[in-house]
Design a protein around this motif. Structure first.
Motif, mmCIF file in Angstrom:
data_model
loop_
_atom_site.group_PDB
_atom_site.id
_atom_site.type_symbol
_atom_site.label_atom_id
_atom_site.label_comp_id
_atom_site.label_asym_id
_atom_site.label_seq_id
_atom_site.Cartn_x
_atom_site.Cartn_y
_atom_site.Cartn_z
ATOM 1 N N PHE A 124 14.164 -24.959 23.860
ATOM 2 C CA PHE A 124 14.617 -26.335 24.072
ATOM 3 C C PHE A 124 13.450 -27.317 23.960
ATOM 4 N N ASP A 170 12.719 -28.494 31.856
ATOM 5 C CA ASP A 170 12.500 -27.331 32.719
ATOM 6 C C ASP A 170 11.528 -26.331 32.108
ATOM 7 N N ARG A 226 13.803 -13.896 21.776
ATOM 8 C CA ARG A 226 14.064 -12.932 22.857
ATOM 9 C C ARG A 226 15.302 -12.077 22.595
ATOM 10 N N ARG A 276 21.369 -13.069 32.474
ATOM 11 C CA ARG A 276 21.367 -14.369 33.128
ATOM 12 C C ARG A 276 22.187 -14.264 34.416
ATOM 13 N N THR A 322 11.985 -24.535 29.133
ATOM 14 C CA THR A 322 12.527 -23.494 28.261
ATOM 15 C C THR A 322 11.930 -23.673 26.870
ATOM 16 N N SER A 375 27.878 -20.988 33.515
ATOM 17 C CA SER A 375 26.653 -21.775 33.460
ATOM 18 C C SER A 375 26.911 -23.273 33.325
ATOM 19 N N GLY A 428 16.869 -28.684 29.609
ATOM 20 C CA GLY A 428 16.207 -27.414 29.340
ATOM 21 C C GLY A 428 14.765 -27.622 28.902
ATOM 22 N N THR A 477 18.509 -21.141 20.399
ATOM 23 C CA THR A 477 17.509 -22.068 20.932
ATOM 24 C C THR A 477 17.010 -21.594 22.295
ATOM 25 N N ALA A 478 17.911 -21.444 23.247
ATOM 26 C CA ALA A 478 17.494 -21.065 24.597
ATOM 27 C C ALA A 478 16.813 -19.704 24.611
ATOM 28 N N ASN A 479 17.307 -18.761 23.805
ATOM 29 C CA ASN A 479 16.760 -17.399 23.792
ATOM 30 C C ASN A 479 15.941 -17.107 22.543
#
Length: 262
Positions: free
Chosen positions: A227, A222, A14, A27, A224, A109, A219, A9-11
């Protein structure tokens, strides 16, 4: 040739495979993750990627773990009781291998909150797409971005929530629906959760559920992309239904955990 890898999800979008390696964004906490992965390699744990360095694009380079992850739509082999049992055993092997690792010198994190913040190292994101299978058996954990200090029951509760799954059955559309508590017993027995862990399981389940959804929510706020795409009104409603299901079924969950001893 770079091949995008599914899941995450976050990446999302990528992470790429290049030959026998995986390239992922660095990170601020990558040094901590790399120290953990190097420890796992040193103690002979074969269920995690190896750290190979940083490429010219400034991405971390990890070894590619051959196999298949349970990505949507979930394949039938990934939803069997045998697959579930193997995930429990893999998680136990990871915790045992990480037991000698000292997390104190490193920046993490999202460490687990008190009272689940000590006693070991947790993966913190044992989602279906973060477990690699071969021949229907779980062989490796991947995506250690959220790993950090925490106690074993925190990881066990998170994994059981995702794999049993423990949530309102209205939100399960596959063969696991209606078998939540039976699969919970299978998982905790496969892991070998001790009596103390079974007592602490329900609080850990509630807290880890809220902790993960808070990471997703913030997330999204912010910006992302992964997310933001995931956090919808329906996602929030599903989280609320799961939390209400925990409360309604607290007694049954406790009974299942005690019945599963042995």
């Amino acid at each position: 040739m770079e091949v995008p890898l599914l899941g995450g999800t976050a990446n999302r979008g990528r992470v790429h495979r290049v030959g026998d390696t995986v390239r992922r964004p660095l990170r601020t906490t990558s040094a901590a993750t790399h120290a953990l992965l190097r420890h796992l390699e040193e103690v002979g744990f074969d269920g995690a990627p190896r750290v190979l360095g940083v490429d010219d694009a400034g991405r971390e380079v990890l070894s590619y773990v051959p196999g298949q992850a349970v990505t949507a739509p979930a394949p039938a082999w990934g939803l069997t009781d045998a697959a579930l049992w193997s995930v429990g055993r893999l998680l136990r092997r990871f915790h045992d291998a990480a037991a000698g690792f000292d997390p104190e010198p490193h920046l993490w994190s999202h460490p687990a909150p008190a009272p689940f913040d000590g006693g070991g190292i947790t993966h913190n994101d044992p989602n279906l797409d973060n477990v690699v299978f071969r021949d229907g058996q779980a062989v490796a954990l991947i995506d250690f971005d959220l790993s950090g200090p925490g106690c074993a029951v925190w990881d066990v509760a998170a994994a059981a929530r995702l794999w049993a799954p423990l949530r309102d059955p209205v939100d399960t559309t596959d063969i696991r629906r209606g078998r939540e508590l039976q699969r919970l017993r299978i998982f905790v027995d496969a892991y070998g959760l001790d009596d103390t862990g079974r007592v602490d399981f329900l609080p850990a389940l509630r807290d880890s559920h809220d902790w993960m959804y808070e990471i997703v929510r913030t997330g999204a706020e912010d910006g992302t992309p992964g997310f933001a795409a995931y956090w919808t009104p329906e996602t929030a409603a599903r989280a609320d239904r799961a939390r209400a299901w925990f409360t309604r079924n607290a007694g049954s969950i406790g009974e299942a955990l005690l019945a599963g001893r042995g």
